[in-house]
Scaffold this active site. Structure first.
Site, mmCIF file in Angstrom:
data_model
loop_
_atom_site.group_PDB
_atom_site.id
_atom_site.type_symbol
_atom_site.label_atom_id
_atom_site.label_comp_id
_atom_site.label_asym_id
_atom_site.label_seq_id
_atom_site.Cartn_x
_atom_site.Cartn_y
_atom_site.Cartn_z
ATOM 1 N N PHE A 1 -0.551 3.768 6.430
ATOM 2 C CA PHE A 1 0.696 3.291 5.852
ATOM 3 C C PHE A 1 0.398 2.079 4.996
ATOM 4 O O PHE A 1 -0.665 1.465 5.089
ATOM 5 C CB PHE A 1 1.728 2.980 6.944
ATOM 6 C CG PHE A 1 1.252 2.035 8.004
ATOM 7 C CD1 PHE A 1 1.411 0.662 7.865
ATOM 8 C CD2 PHE A 1 0.630 2.521 9.144
ATOM 9 C CE1 PHE A 1 0.974 -0.208 8.860
ATOM 10 C CE2 PHE A 1 0.193 1.665 10.143
ATOM 11 C CZ PHE A 1 0.352 0.289 9.994
ATOM 12 N N TYR A 2 1.357 1.780 4.141
ATOM 13 C CA TYR A 2 1.194 0.695 3.173
ATOM 14 C C TYR A 2 2.132 -0.455 3.495
ATOM 15 O O TYR A 2 3.292 -0.247 3.856
ATOM 16 C CB TYR A 2 1.445 1.221 1.751
ATOM 17 C CG TYR A 2 0.307 2.111 1.338
ATOM 18 C CD1 TYR A 2 -0.774 1.602 0.636
ATOM 19 C CD2 TYR A 2 0.255 3.442 1.735
ATOM 20 C CE1 TYR A 2 -1.856 2.392 0.311
ATOM 21 C CE2 TYR A 2 -0.815 4.245 1.416
ATOM 22 C CZ TYR A 2 -1.875 3.713 0.702
ATOM 23 O OH TYR A 2 -2.954 4.497 0.408
ATOM 24 N N LEU A 3 1.590 -1.663 3.365
ATOM 25 C CA LEU A 3 2.379 -2.872 3.553
ATOM 26 C C LEU A 3 2.813 -3.428 2.202
ATOM 27 O O LEU A 3 3.794 -4.164 2.125
ATOM 28 C CB LEU A 3 1.564 -3.918 4.328
ATOM 29 C CG LEU A 3 1.094 -3.447 5.708
ATOM 30 C CD1 LEU A 3 0.168 -4.474 6.333
ATOM 31 C CD2 LEU A 3 2.283 -3.166 6.605
ATOM 32 N N ILE B 1 6.037 0.265 4.126
ATOM 33 C CA ILE B 1 6.953 0.663 3.064
ATOM 34 C C ILE B 1 6.756 2.161 2.841
ATOM 35 O O ILE B 1 5.662 2.689 2.998
ATOM 36 C CB ILE B 1 6.714 -0.140 1.762
ATOM 37 C CG1 ILE B 1 5.277 0.039 1.256
ATOM 38 C CG2 ILE B 1 7.036 -1.612 1.976
ATOM 39 C CD1 ILE B 1 5.012 -0.578 -0.110
ATOM 40 N N ASN C 1 -2.595 7.824 -2.676
ATOM 41 C CA ASN C 1 -1.943 7.811 -1.369
ATOM 42 C C ASN C 1 -0.741 6.875 -1.328
ATOM 43 O O ASN C 1 0.265 7.183 -0.705
ATOM 44 C CB ASN C 1 -2.954 7.454 -0.279
ATOM 45 C CG ASN C 1 -3.826 8.629 0.085
ATOM 46 O OD1 ASN C 1 -3.371 9.586 0.689
ATOM 47 N ND2 ASN C 1 -5.095 8.572 -0.278
#
Length: 157
Positions: free
Chosen positions: A29-31, A82, A144
């Site tokens: 996952f992305y911050l 996010i 991604n």
């Protein structure tokens, strides 16, 4: 810091499956994510986690910083993700001495299969495996971070 030189391809065949050396379940996952930088957390095999920062807007080359982090902290950070959490299985496949990472996506991205090739030199097209489809290097929608924010690209659906 590592310079990440990467090419991406859609996968058009299944011949690669007989060549798989390793399977790694991944949740990432992305911050933070913008076109020229991203902050990602990746959990591999449900057992280890890394924090990765990527910088740069060149098509094939970006600066990458990667750090192991405690699994418990990675799990806590997921609350700040996010977009969507990406689930995929990464398959290691060798062809003519090069390692291809074939990602088979699950969840909301099910059906998408992308191969990545990271090398210090350019591999001529005639040396690429037949099971690779269209090259999507530089197409942001196949990164991604974009997949996490926007879902599966229309062309790959």
């Amino acid at each position: 810091m590592v310079k990440e030189i990467e090419r991406k391809f859609l996968v058009s065949g299944n011949e690669w499956r007989d060549l798989v050396e390793a399977d790694i379940p991944i949740r990432q996952f992305y911050l933070a994510a913008t076109p020229d930088r991203s902050v990602r957390v990746r959990v591999s095999n449900g057992a280890s986690a890394k924090l990765t920062l990527k910088f740069g807007s060149k098509v094939r080359e970006r600066d990458e910083f990667e750090y192991p982090i405690p699994l418990a902290e990675a799990e806590e950070m997921q609350a700040f993700a996010i977009g969507h959490v990406i689930e995929k299985t990464r398959h290691h496949v060798r062809h003519r001495g090069h390692l291809y990472e074939v990602d088979v996506f699950g969840g909301m991205l099910a059906g998408l299969v992308v191969a990545e090739l990271e090398t210090p030199e350019d591999v001529p097209d005639e040396m690429l495996p037949d099971w690779l489809g269209r090259e999507v290097t530089g197409e942001q929608r196949f990164y991604n971070a974009s997949l996490a924010l926007g879902g599966i690209p229309e062309i790959a659906a």
